[in-house]
Design an enzyme around this catalytic site. Structure first.
Site, PDB file in Angstrom:
ATOM      1  N   GLY A 185       0.850  -1.195   0.000  1.00 56.82           N
ATOM      2  CA  GLY A 185       0.000   0.000   0.000  1.00 56.82           C
ATOM      3  C   GLY A 185       0.881   1.240   0.000  1.00 56.82           C
ATOM      4  N   THR A 186       0.339   2.353   0.483  1.00 58.50           N
ATOM      5  CA  THR A 186       1.078   3.626   0.479  1.00 58.50           C
ATOM      6  C   THR A 186       2.426   3.471   1.171  1.00 58.50           C
ATOM      7  OG1 THR A 186      -1.061   4.697   0.683  1.00 58.50           O
ATOM      8  CG2 THR A 186       0.870   6.060   1.119  1.00 58.50           C
ATOM      9  N   ARG A 230      -1.495  -8.828  -1.067  1.00 60.27           N
ATOM     10  CA  ARG A 230      -2.715  -9.643  -1.149  1.00 60.27           C
ATOM     11  C   ARG A 230      -3.297  -9.598  -2.565  1.00 60.27           C
ATOM     12  NH1 ARG A 230      -7.651  -7.615   2.488  1.00 60.27           N
ATOM     13  NH2 ARG A 230      -7.259  -5.827   1.154  1.00 60.27           N
ATOM     14  N   VAL A 243       0.717  -3.761   6.795  1.00 64.08           N
ATOM     15  CA  VAL A 243      -0.718  -3.908   6.516  1.00 64.08           C
ATOM     16  C   VAL A 243      -1.483  -3.175   7.617  1.00 64.08           C
ATOM     17  CG1 VAL A 243      -0.381  -6.111   5.319  1.00 64.08           C
ATOM     18  CG2 VAL A 243      -0.868  -6.115   7.768  1.00 64.08           C
ATOM     19  N   ALA A 298      -3.302  -2.050  10.910  1.00 60.65           N
ATOM     20  CA  ALA A 298      -3.177  -2.565  12.274  1.00 60.65           C
ATOM     21  C   ALA A 298      -4.401  -3.394  12.635  1.00 60.65           C
ATOM     22  CB  ALA A 298      -3.023  -1.393  13.242  1.00 60.65           C
ATOM     23  N   ASN A 358       0.944   0.676  12.318  1.00 61.42           N
ATOM     24  CA  ASN A 358       0.646   1.493  13.504  1.00 61.42           C
ATOM     25  C   ASN A 358      -0.092   0.673  14.556  1.00 61.42           C
ATOM     26  OD1 ASN A 358       1.701   4.020  13.350  1.00 61.42           O
ATOM     27  ND2 ASN A 358      -0.052   4.904  12.267  1.00 61.42           N
ATOM     28  N   SER A 385       7.441   6.569  11.302  1.00 60.42           N
ATOM     29  CA  SER A 385       6.759   7.857  11.136  1.00 60.42           C
ATOM     30  C   SER A 385       7.343   8.640   9.980  1.00 60.42           C
ATOM     31  CB  SER A 385       6.885   8.692  12.413  1.00 60.42           C
ATOM     32  OG  SER A 385       6.294   9.957  12.187  1.00 60.42           O
ATOM     33  N   LYS A 439       5.823   5.483  19.428  1.00 57.97           N
ATOM     34  CA  LYS A 439       5.182   6.019  18.215  1.00 57.97           C
ATOM     35  C   LYS A 439       3.808   6.613  18.556  1.00 57.97           C
ATOM     36  CE  LYS A 439       4.100   6.992  14.018  1.00 57.97           C
ATOM     37  NZ  LYS A 439       3.181   6.318  13.170  1.00 57.97           N
ATOM     38  N   HIS A 496       4.349   9.890  20.129  1.00 56.56           N
ATOM     39  CA  HIS A 496       4.714  10.799  19.021  1.00 56.56           C
ATOM     40  C   HIS A 496       3.438  11.330  18.371  1.00 56.56           C
ATOM     41  CE1 HIS A 496       4.987  11.384  14.672  1.00 56.56           C
ATOM     42  NE2 HIS A 496       6.215  11.845  14.859  1.00 56.56           N
ATOM     43  N   ASN A 497       2.515  10.441  18.074  1.00 55.07           N
ATOM     44  CA  ASN A 497       1.281  10.874  17.404  1.00 55.07           C
ATOM     45  C   ASN A 497       0.440  11.765  18.309  1.00 55.07           C
ATOM     46  OD1 ASN A 497       2.267   9.147  15.473  1.00 55.07           O
ATOM     47  ND2 ASN A 497       0.276   8.309  14.953  1.00 55.07           N
ATOM     48  N   GLU A 528       1.950  15.038  18.159  1.00 57.95           N
ATOM     49  CA  GLU A 528       1.611  15.558  16.817  1.00 57.95           C
ATOM     50  C   GLU A 528       0.205  16.183  16.828  1.00 57.95           C
ATOM     51  OE1 GLU A 528       2.219  12.622  13.630  1.00 57.95           O
ATOM     52  OE2 GLU A 528       0.244  13.162  12.886  1.00 57.95           O
ATOM     53  N   LYS A 567      -7.288   8.626  12.912  1.00 57.74           N
ATOM     54  CA  LYS A 567      -7.258   7.163  12.794  1.00 57.74           C
ATOM     55  C   LYS A 567      -7.177   6.486  14.148  1.00 57.74           C
ATOM     56  CE  LYS A 567      -5.658   6.467   8.117  1.00 57.74           C
ATOM     57  NZ  LYS A 567      -4.487   6.183   7.273  1.00 57.74           N
ATOM     58  N   HIS A 604     -13.514   8.978  53.016  1.00 60.33           N
ATOM     59  CA  HIS A 604     -12.299   8.470  52.380  1.00 60.33           C
ATOM     60  C   HIS A 604     -11.030   8.849  53.147  1.00 60.33           C
ATOM     61  CE1 HIS A 604     -14.439   6.870  48.986  1.00 60.33           C
ATOM     62  NE2 HIS A 604     -15.034   8.028  48.763  1.00 60.33           N
TER      63      HIS A 604
HETATM   64  P1  NAP Z   1      -2.825   1.207   2.683  1.00 55.80           P
HETATM   65  O1  NAP Z   1      -2.281   2.148   1.680  1.00 55.80           O
HETATM   66  O2  NAP Z   1      -4.290   1.146   2.880  1.00 55.80           O
HETATM   67  O3  NAP Z   1      -2.288  -0.255   2.311  1.00 55.80           O
HETATM   68  C1  NAP Z   1      -2.678  -1.369   3.050  1.00 55.80           C
HETATM   69  C2  NAP Z   1      -1.943  -2.589   2.502  1.00 55.80           C
HETATM   70  O4  NAP Z   1      -2.262  -3.680   3.321  1.00 55.80           O
HETATM   71  C3  NAP Z   1      -2.341  -2.954   1.088  1.00 55.80           C
HETATM   72  O5  NAP Z   1      -1.214  -3.430   0.448  1.00 55.80           O
HETATM   73  C4  NAP Z   1      -3.375  -4.041   1.297  1.00 55.80           C
HETATM   74  O6  NAP Z   1      -3.422  -4.973   0.256  1.00 55.80           O
HETATM   75  C5  NAP Z   1      -2.828  -4.713   2.511  1.00 55.80           C
HETATM   76  N1  NAP Z   1      -3.880  -5.368   3.277  1.00 55.80           N
HETATM   77  C6  NAP Z   1      -5.031  -4.830   3.754  1.00 55.80           C
HETATM   78  N2  NAP Z   1      -5.724  -5.733   4.460  1.00 55.80           N
HETATM   79  C7  NAP Z   1      -5.007  -6.876   4.404  1.00 55.80           C
HETATM   80  C8  NAP Z   1      -5.213  -8.157   4.926  1.00 55.80           C
HETATM   81  N3  NAP Z   1      -6.305  -8.436   5.664  1.00 55.80           N
HETATM   82  N4  NAP Z   1      -4.279  -9.103   4.671  1.00 55.80           N
HETATM   83  C9  NAP Z   1      -3.190  -8.829   3.936  1.00 55.80           C
HETATM   84  N5  NAP Z   1      -2.932  -7.617   3.403  1.00 55.80           N
HETATM   85  C10 NAP Z   1      -3.846  -6.654   3.640  1.00 55.80           C
HETATM   86  O7  NAP Z   1      -2.204   1.469   4.133  1.00 55.80           O
HETATM   87  P2  NAP Z   1      -0.881   2.264   4.531  1.00 55.80           P
HETATM   88  O8  NAP Z   1      -1.178   3.721   4.626  1.00 55.80           O
HETATM   89  O9  NAP Z   1       0.253   1.811   3.699  1.00 55.80           O
HETATM   90  O10 NAP Z   1      -0.696   1.776   6.051  1.00 55.80           O
HETATM   91  C11 NAP Z   1      -0.099   0.537   6.378  1.00 55.80           C
HETATM   92  C12 NAP Z   1       0.234   0.586   7.867  1.00 55.80           C
HETATM   93  O11 NAP Z   1       1.155   1.658   8.101  1.00 55.80           O
HETATM   94  C13 NAP Z   1      -0.960   0.873   8.772  1.00 55.80           C
HETATM   95  O12 NAP Z   1      -0.811   0.206   9.997  1.00 55.80           O
HETATM   96  C14 NAP Z   1      -0.873   2.366   8.976  1.00 55.80           C
HETATM   97  O13 NAP Z   1      -1.539   2.802  10.145  1.00 55.80           O
HETATM   98  C15 NAP Z   1       0.633   2.538   9.085  1.00 55.80           C
HETATM   99  N6  NAP Z   1       1.140   3.890   8.819  1.00 55.80           N
HETATM  100  C16 NAP Z   1       0.613   4.641   7.821  1.00 55.80           C
HETATM  101  C17 NAP Z   1       1.126   5.924   7.614  1.00 55.80           C
HETATM  102  C18 NAP Z   1       0.604   6.794   6.495  1.00 55.80           C
HETATM  103  O14 NAP Z   1       0.963   7.977   6.465  1.00 55.80           O
HETATM  104  N7  NAP Z   1      -0.200   6.262   5.568  1.00 55.80           N
HETATM  105  C19 NAP Z   1       2.177   6.407   8.404  1.00 55.80           C
HETATM  106  C20 NAP Z   1       2.708   5.595   9.397  1.00 55.80           C
HETATM  107  C21 NAP Z   1       2.178   4.325   9.598  1.00 55.80           C
HETATM  108  P3  NAP Z   1      -4.432  -4.866  -1.007  1.00 55.80           P
HETATM  109  O15 NAP Z   1      -3.663  -4.139  -2.059  1.00 55.80           O
HETATM  110  O16 NAP Z   1      -4.741  -6.246  -1.358  1.00 55.80           O
HETATM  111  O17 NAP Z   1      -5.643  -4.095  -0.528  1.00 55.80           O
END
Ligand code: NAP
Length: 466
Positions: free
Chosen positions: A12-13, A34, A76, A78, A104, A128, A182, A185-186, A189, A260, A449
């Site tokens: 993902g992102t 996935r 993936v 949390a 996270n 982060s 972390k 930190h948030n 933030e 979130k 008390h």
């Molecule tokens: P995202 O863009 O929504 O990507 C989620 C990824 O997880 C996708 O590759 C998705 O696969 C996969 N996924 C979702 N459900 C799944 C499951 N049940 N089994 C296996 N794979 C699964 O999320 P993201 O922003 O990258 O965040 C990922 C983690 O990093 C989270 O815990 C988030 O809180 C943390 N985080 C995010 C940021 C931020 O700025 N975005 C910063 C710090 C930490 P598919 O392609 O198949 O849907």
């Protein structure tokens, strides 16, 4: 092709950016997602880095593509997805293979996973910096057994942000220590962002400044003691123009903040620890309140619009800057105090100065002040940051401005939940004789008390019944 040094699940992102960062730093990486289509697209878009990346279409293929002992990063969402992936992976991995949850996670979940893992290697790391940070250098807060961290530290430090050459990647302690840091930190933030938004509100509603003028003020502040990523982007946000309407971007954005949940986790944990973090609590409350748009509109209809306009003689942007300096110190002081309380409660020995250092680059709360905070925490590790000489001097210099801003805002009907709670925290923390004697009297009155007497005398109940 030789086997990859590390694997990653979840393109993902964050996962995609992190995988490119790892490859960019010279490590061969195998990836799995996935949805296979995303893996293929990711590899096709990887350009020159594609040679270092092994795309795989099943977990079995992923595991087979990584050199032993393996290390696999999970990126993936949390919660359930992490547990499911751990279960699926464990069935395929050897006993000395390492799983790293880099999402996270709530640190309680990381504690549980670390305990469930027993002797099977597991790390929970907080990452982060958003997508940009993940791609070019995040701040990384590690948790789990030190030996597991040491196994991958060369990769994690290589991909992390650097502050004057020092990597912003540090092992924080056992189990969920990294995810706990972390979360705080948030929380900081949230409070930092809220305080900045409140100064924006004073400039917009109290001082009738345009968005362009406000952008200039933030840009100026970013050259002084407030220099930080959040002030920098606030200036850019205030200065942006909506291409669709040609209006200032801020004027077309709905005033309801998303979240979130990590700020909420911090506040809930602070309550469990009895750690006072009022500025962080106020920031979470402010986000909740921001989403009650209909109720706020109803309130404005019922009570009328507050007066808002603050005479410029009463308040200028220099005073606002000074107030924000005080507010920012107080919100970091609360966050570090919470970390030190958790350290005691969980037996973690969390390294406060190292935490300040790891936040200096790569993460959202990176700021010029963190250098001095690291120094202050190194020399006065057990104390509250507001009592460290450097920051005590700053507070002596700036708390008057914070008082003026809070007072003017109150007189003119502008809500400042975080700044005013920061001021109340400051005043409470410099009041040797508070008012809880009344609370103790009330508690004894209705519930017997008891209380402690200041003369240490033996009569521990009041004469309420007589
Ligand atoms: P995202 O863009 O929504 O990507 C989620 C990824 O997880 C996708 O590759 C998705 O696969 C996969 N996924 C979702 N459900 C799944 C499951 N049940 N089994 C296996 N794979 C699964 O999320 P993201 O922003 O990258 O965040 C990922 C983690 O990093 C989270 O815990 C988030 O809180 C943390 N985080 C995010 C940021 C931020 O700025 N975005 C910063 C710090 C930490 P598919 O392609 O198949 O849907």
């Amino acid at each position: 092709m030789s086997k990859a040094e590390i694997g990653l699940i979840g393109l993902g992102t964050m996962g995609a950016a992190l995988a490119l960062n790892i490859a960019d730093n010279g490590f061969d990486i195998a990836v799995w997602n996935r949805t296979t289509e995303k893996t293929k697209q990711f590899h096709a878009d990887a350009g020159a880095l594609a040679d270092r990346i092994t795309p795989t279409e099943s977990l079995e293929e992923l595991v087979a593509a990584i050199a032993k002992p393996r290390a696999i990063i999970l990126m993936v969402p949390a919660g359930r997805a992490v547990d499911d992936q751990i279960t699926a992976l464990r069935a395929l991995l050897d006993d000395d293979d390492l799983i790293i949850d880099a999402g996270n996670a709530n640190f309680h979940d990381t504690n549980r996973r670390a305990r469930d893992a027993g002797d099977l290697p597991f790390l929970g790391i907080g990452v982060s910096g958003g997508e940009e940070g993940a791609r070019f250098g995040p701040s990384i807060m590690g948790g789990g057994k030190r030996a597991y961290w040491d196994r991958v530290a060369h990769i994690l430090t290589a991909i992390s942000a650097k502050h004057e050459g020092t990597p912003c990647a540090t092992w924080m302690g056992e189990e969920g220590a990294g995810h706990f840091v972390k979360a705080v930190h948030n929380g900081i933030e949230y409070a930092d962002m809220q305080m900045i938004a409140e100064t924006y509100g004073i400039m917009r509603d109290g001082l009738d400044m345009t968005d362009a003028q406000i952008a200039d003020v933030f840009a100026k502040w970013d050259k002084g003691p407030l220099k930080s990523y959040l002030i920098e982007i606030s200036g850019k946000v205030a200065g942006a123009i909506d291409p669709k309407t040609n209006k200032p971007m801020l004027d077309v954005i709905v005033d309801a903040a998303g979240q979130k949940g990590t700020g909420r986790w911090t506040v809930i944990e602070a309550q469990h620890l009895a750690a006072p973090v009022p500025a962080i609590e106020a920031a979470v409350v402010a986000r909740n309140l921001s989403s009650q748009r209909d109720m706020r509109a109803k309130g404005e209809g019922l009570f009328g619009t507050a007066p808002h306009h603050i005479p410029h003689d009463n308040l200028g942007t220099e005073t606002l800057e000074s107030a924000l300096i005080a507010g920012k110190i107080l919100c970091y002081a609360q966050g570090f105090d919470m970390i030190s309380k958790a350290s005691e409660a969980f037996g973690w020995a969390l390294p406060l100065p190292a935490i300040a250092k790891v936040w200096r680059e790569g993460c959202i709360i990176r700021s010029a002040m963190l250098d001095d905070m690291a120094d202050a925490l190194a020399t006065d590790a057990d104390g509250n940051l507001m009592f460290a000489p450097h920051f005590a001097d700053h507070l002596k210099q700036h708390h008057g401005a914070l008082r003026q801003v809070v007072a003017q805002a109150a007189l003119h009907g502008i809500a400042l939940p975080a700044l005013s709670s920061g001021l109340a925290y400051f005043d409470a923390m410099r009041t040797a004789r508070g008012t809880a004697n009344m609370i103790q009297g009330q508690r004894d009155f209705f519930g017997a008390h008891g209380f402690e007497r200041i003369d240490g005398g033996s009569d521990q109940h009041g004469p309420w019944g007589s």
